[in-house]
Design a protein around this motif. Structure first.
Motif, short mmCIF file in Angstrom:
data_model
loop_
_atom_site.label_atom_id
_atom_site.label_comp_id
_atom_site.label_asym_id
_atom_site.label_seq_id
_atom_site.Cartn_x
_atom_site.Cartn_y
_atom_site.Cartn_z
N VAL A 41 0.87 -1.17 0.00
CA VAL A 41 0.00 0.00 0.00
C VAL A 41 0.90 1.22 0.00
N ARG A 42 0.73 2.07 -1.02
CA ARG A 42 1.61 3.22 -1.19
C ARG A 42 0.81 4.51 -1.35
N PRO A 43 1.44 5.65 -1.02
CA PRO A 43 0.75 6.93 -1.20
C PRO A 43 0.53 7.24 -2.68
N ARG A 44 -0.44 8.09 -2.95
CA ARG A 44 -0.63 8.62 -4.29
C ARG A 44 0.19 9.90 -4.40
N SER A 45 1.02 10.01 -5.41
CA SER A 45 1.94 11.14 -5.52
C SER A 45 1.23 12.48 -5.64
N GLY A 46 0.10 12.52 -6.33
CA GLY A 46 -0.64 13.78 -6.47
C GLY A 46 -1.14 14.30 -5.13
N LEU A 47 -1.68 13.41 -4.29
CA LEU A 47 -2.14 13.83 -2.97
C LEU A 47 -0.97 14.28 -2.10
N ALA A 48 0.17 13.61 -2.24
CA ALA A 48 1.35 13.98 -1.46
C ALA A 48 1.86 15.36 -1.85
N LEU A 49 1.97 15.61 -3.15
CA LEU A 49 2.49 16.89 -3.62
C LEU A 49 1.54 18.04 -3.35
N LYS A 50 0.29 17.86 -3.70
CA LYS A 50 -0.69 18.96 -3.60
C LYS A 50 -1.17 19.23 -2.18
N HIS A 51 -1.25 18.17 -1.34
CA HIS A 51 -1.89 18.35 -0.04
C HIS A 51 -1.07 17.82 1.14
N GLY A 52 0.04 17.15 0.89
CA GLY A 52 0.84 16.59 1.97
C GLY A 52 0.23 15.33 2.55
N ILE A 53 -0.62 14.66 1.79
CA ILE A 53 -1.27 13.44 2.27
C ILE A 53 -0.37 12.25 1.96
N THR A 54 -0.04 11.49 3.00
CA THR A 54 0.87 10.36 2.84
C THR A 54 0.39 9.20 3.71
N LEU A 55 1.12 8.11 3.65
CA LEU A 55 0.83 6.95 4.47
C LEU A 55 2.01 6.76 5.42
N PRO A 56 1.79 6.82 6.73
CA PRO A 56 2.91 6.80 7.67
C PRO A 56 3.70 5.50 7.68
N ASN A 57 3.12 4.41 7.23
CA ASN A 57 3.84 3.13 7.22
C ASN A 57 4.17 2.67 5.81
N ALA A 58 4.31 3.63 4.89
CA ALA A 58 4.52 3.29 3.48
C ALA A 58 5.90 2.70 3.24
N ARG A 95 -9.95 8.46 -4.53
CA ARG A 95 -8.79 7.58 -4.66
C ARG A 95 -7.79 7.99 -3.60
N ILE A 96 -7.55 7.11 -2.63
CA ILE A 96 -6.79 7.49 -1.44
C ILE A 96 -5.39 6.89 -1.37
N ALA A 97 -5.16 5.78 -2.07
CA ALA A 97 -3.84 5.13 -2.05
C ALA A 97 -3.74 4.25 -3.28
N GLN A 98 -2.58 3.64 -3.46
CA GLN A 98 -2.41 2.70 -4.56
C GLN A 98 -1.89 1.37 -4.02
N LEU A 99 -2.32 0.31 -4.68
CA LEU A 99 -1.95 -1.04 -4.29
C LEU A 99 -1.03 -1.63 -5.35
N VAL A 100 0.13 -2.11 -4.93
CA VAL A 100 1.11 -2.70 -5.84
C VAL A 100 1.30 -4.17 -5.43
#
Length: 152
Positions: free
Chosen positions: A68-85, A116-121
């Protein structure tokens, strides 16, 4: 490109119209997963974190994991990340799929139903056999730690 079947079921009463995780471009490595919040949005103040439900449970084949990984657009535009990524979903887990989201930004952020809150790899798993040893092999780097391989 090899496809791996990931079986998914909806939680009881879930809003299935938000859709299963999906790849949003032909070359995407991660499938976007959506927030399942039919009872109302989640407002994350700066520094706050929350477990965002997806309404899903998944079955991962043995020998694979889902990262489970952060979405780069949310990270760049809003600082939204996943603390255990990257977070790891193991192949033997069958519980609800939730995403731990952190607002590292400067302003409140609203997680909305269907967003869309995260991405699954999907990734193969290699298991190690850890063995006790009396000594380790020597290298040029040796015991040098953080920042020891150069500046930047």
């Amino acid at each position: 490109m090899t496809a791996v079947a990931i079986r998914a079921i909806w939680e009881d009463g879930a809003d299935e119209t938000i859709g299963l995780p999906s790849y949003e471009s032909a070359g995407a490595a991660g499938a976007d997963v959506r927030a399942h919040l039919p009872e109302g949005d989640i407002v994350l103040e700066p520094g706050a974190r929350a477990l965002v439900p997806t309404g899903l449970r998944i079955e991962i084949p043995e020998g694979f994991e889902v990262q489970v990984r952060p979405r780069s657009g949310l990270a760049l535009k809003h600082g939204i990340t996943l603390p255990n990524a990257p977070g790891t979903i193991d192949s033997d887990y069958r519980g609800p799929l939730g995403i731990i989201v952190l607002n590292a930004g400067q302003e409140a952020f609203t997680v909305e139903h269907g967003m869309r809150i995260a991405q699954l790899v999907v990734a193969p798993v290699v298991r190690a056999q850890f063995e006790p040893a009396d000594a380790l092999g020597e290298t040029k780097r040796g015991e040098s730690g953080f920042g020891s391989t150069g500046s930047g």
